[in-house]
Each structure stands twice: as C-alpha cells, then as structure tokens.
Design an enzyme around this catalytic site. Structure first.
Site, PDB file in Angstrom:
ATOM      1  CB  ILE A  98      -8.690 -71.497  30.922  1.00 42.01           C
ATOM      2  CG1 ILE A  98      -7.775 -71.053  29.773  1.00 42.01           C
ATOM      3  CG2 ILE A  98      -9.870 -72.297  30.400  1.00 42.01           C
ATOM      4  CD1 ILE A  98      -7.068 -72.216  29.097  1.00 42.01           C
ATOM      5  CE1 TYR A 125      -3.600 -75.646  17.307  1.00 43.33           C
ATOM      6  CE2 TYR A 125      -2.672 -77.227  15.768  1.00 43.33           C
ATOM      7  CZ  TYR A 125      -3.620 -76.896  16.716  1.00 43.33           C
ATOM      8  OH  TYR A 125      -4.578 -77.810  17.070  1.00 43.33           O
TER       9      TYR A 125
HETATM   10  N1  UFG Z   1      -7.133 -77.984   1.664  1.00 42.03           N
HETATM   11  C1  UFG Z   1      -7.365 -77.587   0.357  1.00 42.03           C
HETATM   12  N2  UFG Z   1      -8.193 -76.530   0.148  1.00 42.03           N
HETATM   13  C2  UFG Z   1      -8.787 -75.838   1.163  1.00 42.03           C
HETATM   14  C3  UFG Z   1      -8.537 -76.255   2.507  1.00 42.03           C
HETATM   15  C4  UFG Z   1      -7.710 -77.337   2.706  1.00 42.03           C
HETATM   16  O1  UFG Z   1      -6.853 -78.184  -0.602  1.00 42.03           O
HETATM   17  O2  UFG Z   1      -9.507 -74.867   0.901  1.00 42.03           O
HETATM   18  C5  UFG Z   1      -6.240 -79.139   1.884  1.00 42.03           C
HETATM   19  C6  UFG Z   1      -5.029 -78.776   2.729  1.00 42.03           C
HETATM   20  O3  UFG Z   1      -4.004 -78.298   1.914  1.00 42.03           O
HETATM   21  C7  UFG Z   1      -4.717 -80.109   3.400  1.00 42.03           C
HETATM   22  C8  UFG Z   1      -6.089 -80.790   3.527  1.00 42.03           C
HETATM   23  O4  UFG Z   1      -6.940 -80.093   2.637  1.00 42.03           O
HETATM   24  O5  UFG Z   1      -3.927 -80.884   2.560  1.00 42.03           O
HETATM   25  C9  UFG Z   1      -6.656 -80.683   4.924  1.00 42.03           C
HETATM   26  O6  UFG Z   1      -6.609 -79.328   5.325  1.00 42.03           O
HETATM   27  P1  UFG Z   1      -7.300 -78.787   6.652  1.00 42.03           P
HETATM   28  O7  UFG Z   1      -7.036 -77.320   6.698  1.00 42.03           O
HETATM   29  O8  UFG Z   1      -8.716 -79.261   6.715  1.00 42.03           O
HETATM   30  O9  UFG Z   1      -6.537 -79.549   7.804  1.00 42.03           O
HETATM   31  P2  UFG Z   1      -4.965 -79.590   8.111  1.00 42.03           P
HETATM   32  O10 UFG Z   1      -4.518 -80.970   7.754  1.00 42.03           O
HETATM   33  O11 UFG Z   1      -4.233 -78.474   7.518  1.00 42.03           O
HETATM   34  O12 UFG Z   1      -4.982 -79.286   9.657  1.00 42.03           O
HETATM   35  C10 UFG Z   1      -5.399 -80.192  10.610  1.00 42.03           C
HETATM   36  C11 UFG Z   1      -5.943 -79.447  11.808  1.00 42.03           C
HETATM   37  C12 UFG Z   1      -4.865 -78.624  12.450  1.00 42.03           C
HETATM   38  C13 UFG Z   1      -3.661 -79.487  12.728  1.00 42.03           C
HETATM   39  C14 UFG Z   1      -3.212 -80.187  11.492  1.00 42.03           C
HETATM   40  C15 UFG Z   1      -2.071 -81.110  11.724  1.00 42.03           C
HETATM   41  O13 UFG Z   1      -6.987 -78.598  11.423  1.00 42.03           O
HETATM   42  O14 UFG Z   1      -5.369 -78.116  13.664  1.00 42.03           O
HETATM   43  O15 UFG Z   1      -4.297 -80.945  10.967  1.00 42.03           O
HETATM   44  O16 UFG Z   1      -2.446 -82.037  12.637  1.00 42.03           O
HETATM   45  F1  UFG Z   1      -2.644 -78.715  13.145  1.00 42.03           F
END
Ligand code: UFG
Length: 322
Positions: free
Chosen positions: A52, A141
């Site tokens: 982009i 991010y």
């Molecule tokens: N989690 C676990 N084990 C894992 C992966 C995740 O317990 O192996 C937990 C995390 O701690 C969190 C929840 O699952 O509590 C969700 O985690 P994700 O990584 O799936 O998603 P996040 O909430 O961390 O992140 C998402 C988006 C990001 C964004 C963020 C805030 O993926 O891009 O929400 O909006 F920045």
C-alpha cells in the site's frame, strides 16, 4: 460503486471481499501477500499484488477502477510483536497508511473504512466500553491504530476525506462454506488454538492467568463473528454514502465470554476433550474487554446476527477441519 480492499487476502479482508461480491459490488484487492493468502481471492475479483506504500501503483489502481471508497485492512496485528519490534508497527501500520491516504487524496477518493481495534482504549476504566472511553493504548499496536484514526480525523477536517474507524473487539469464526478461515502464522488467537488442542494438533491450550477479578478467574472478551464484522463494514459505507459524519464505532456484541467458557464451548460443539494447562498471566491482557455496541446500532443500523459463541465456534471448527 467500485471498491478497493487493502489486505483483502487476509483473515477479515477475505471475508469482506466475499460480502462485497455477494452484495453485487465490483471489488479490487491490493495485498502484498506478506501474510495474506492469494487462494482466498475469488477468481472474478481483480487482484493487484502490491504494497500500500507503492503510491504510483495504488493511485493507478484507484484511477483505473474508478474506486469510490477504500476498505483498509492491511496491517500487522500481533500485540506481543508490536512490543518487541515496534518499528514494524509504526512503519507498516502508521507510515504505510499515511502513504495509502496520499494515494486516496491524489485519486480523489473521499471515503475510507478503516480497521481499528479495541486496543486503542488500553486498560478499561469502565465496562462496557463506549467510544468516548479514554484512549490510552498500552502497546504499539494500539498506538499505531489510534494514530491512524487521528490522521483520518485531521484529513477529514482539512481535505474532506470521510471515514469510519471500526474498532473491533475479538474477531472470530469463519465463512467455512466459502472455504475461508483464520490462517495466521504463528496463530496466537484463543479460539483457533483451543480448536487445535481439541483436534490433537497441539498438546494443550495454556490458559493465561486464572486469578483475574472475573467470575471464573479467566479473562473475558467480546467475540464477534467475522461475517458480522464484514456486514458492519458494508453498513458503515452505506452510512458514509448517505452523508453520515466521520467517526469511530465499536464492533462487538456487548456480551463477554471467559477463556474457560470458550474452552467449554469448544468441547460442547465438537464433542471432544480439550487438554488444558494453567499458565501465568500474559503481559498486557486486560481482565475484561466488552464493547458497548450502541453507537453502531444507532448510527449504522448494525446488529451482530451470527455471534452467539456456539455459532462462532461451529464455523471456526468447520473451517479448521475442512
Ligand atoms: N488466551 C489464552 N491462551 C492462549 C491465547 C489466548 O488464555 O493461548 C487468552 C488471552 O489471554 C485473552 C483471550 O484468550 O484473555 C483472548 O486472546 P486473543 O489473543 O485471542 O485475543 P486478544 O484479546 O489478546 O486480542 C484481540 C485482538 C487484538 C486486539 C485485542 C484488543 O486479536 O488484535 O483483541 O482489542 F488488539
């Protein structure tokens, strides 16, 4: 109206392309394929492999296809990586978006629908989170997404570049029937990892923290089906086309689910056991992130229709076991 989708070969972008094609729009995809998958792009959709930042290429595409609006998905998305290697985020999310907007201004495109994130809010001071909640991102991010929103607001005032910044909570699910799904490498998101643990493709899922101040001690998130997200983008374009004022909108359901509930739901939907290991908290995880979906309901007329947790997991499972 012809539409450009940046990052149209990525997870959410590829679902957007399908949604637009279904709605009868003509679509051009620009994707560098750094993380996207070309095989997600339908045969009858024009695809230009480009960065982009490539102003001559992007401006040419915008002019040649008489593009009326841009859906801007192309982005790096890993919170942890943004902390350890922030230059990737300031360069590829912020600086690259500014280059894209240069092309948009040159080609006289006046509408942008931008992929933003709940990470712009940082640690919540109230729940559910409405759009006026203070913005204090706790990682690069979130910083870069918020900075792009601010660029857009200034360009709106100065140049009339109208925008909707859509702040996603947790995107999940898939359009499995259309052969799409979540294919990140590495995969860091909870739902695909829990499914992989149920399938025996990983030895277990590690639950990051069990002592949060939540009903079962695990983190709570607001999961929204990726097809609902795509529909919301179309609603945002309709809103801008109808003269709606630029602004930011949360995309979530207003309901939260804990990590434990997600594991239970995968077991329920799949009929398989998920091996679980209890681990330490992950740095930077707020205990609860739940959207107030009111503004998107009131101004965009958007309501999530496919985002019950069982439907999300059924579709994610179908996509992952295809
Ligand atoms: N989690 C676990 N084990 C894992 C992966 C995740 O317990 O192996 C937990 C995390 O701690 C969190 C929840 O699952 O509590 C969700 O985690 P994700 O990584 O799936 O998603 P996040 O909430 O961390 O992140 C998402 C988006 C990001 C964004 C963020 C805030 O993926 O891009 O929400 O909006 F920045």
């Amino acid at each position: 109206m012809n539409l450009l989708v940046t990052g149209g070969a990525g997870y959410i972008g590829s679902h957007m392309v399908r949604e637009l094609v279904r709605a009868g729009h003509k679509v051009v995809v620009v994707d560098s394929l750094l993380t996207g998958h070309e095989d997600t792009i339908p045969k009858d959709v024009m695809f230009v492999q480009a960065d982009i930042r490539d102003r001559s290429e992007v401006t040419e595409v915008l002019r040649a296809y008489d593009v009326g609006a841009i859906f801007h998905f192309a982005s790096r998305i890993q919170v942890g990586e943004s902390v350890s290697n922030p230059r990737l985020y300031f360069r590829d999310n912020l600086a690259a978006s500014i280059e894209l907007f240069e092309s948009a201004l040159d080609a006289k495109v006046t509408r942008i629908v931008f992929s933003s994130t709940a990470a712009v809010y940082g640690d919540p001071i109230r729940s559910p989170i409405d759009e006026d909640h203070p913005k204090n991102p706790v990682n690069p991010y979130g910083e870069t997404k918020l900075a792009v929103e601010r660029v857009l607001a200034a360009y709106d005032r100065a140049y009339g570049l109208r925008f909707a910044a859509l702040r996603y909570f947790n995107a999940a699910g898939a359009d499995a029937a259309d052969g799409l799904g979540e294919r990140h490498d590495p995969e860091t998101h909870l739902i695909p990892l829990v499914i992989d643990a149920a399938l025996g493709r990983r030895p277990h899922i590690t639950v990051f923290g069990g002592d949060y101040a939540t009903p079962d001690g695990t983190c709570v998130r607001d999961y929204i089906h990726v097809r609902d997200l795509a529909e919301a983008h179309l609603a945002a374009l309709g809103y801008l086309n109808a003269g709606g004022a630029s602004g930011a909108f949360n995309l979530g359901t207003g309901r939260g689910h804990s990590v434990r509930e997600i594991i239970d739901a995968v077991e329920r939907v799949s009929g398989r056991k998920v091996p679980v290991v209890h681990g330490a908290r992950r740095d930077g995880d707020p205990p609860v992130l739940v959207a107030s979906p009111r503004r998107a309901q009131d101004l965009l007329g958007f309501r999530a229709k496919r985002s019950s947790i069982d439907e999300i997991i059924r579709d994610a499972w179908a996509a992952r076991t295809r």
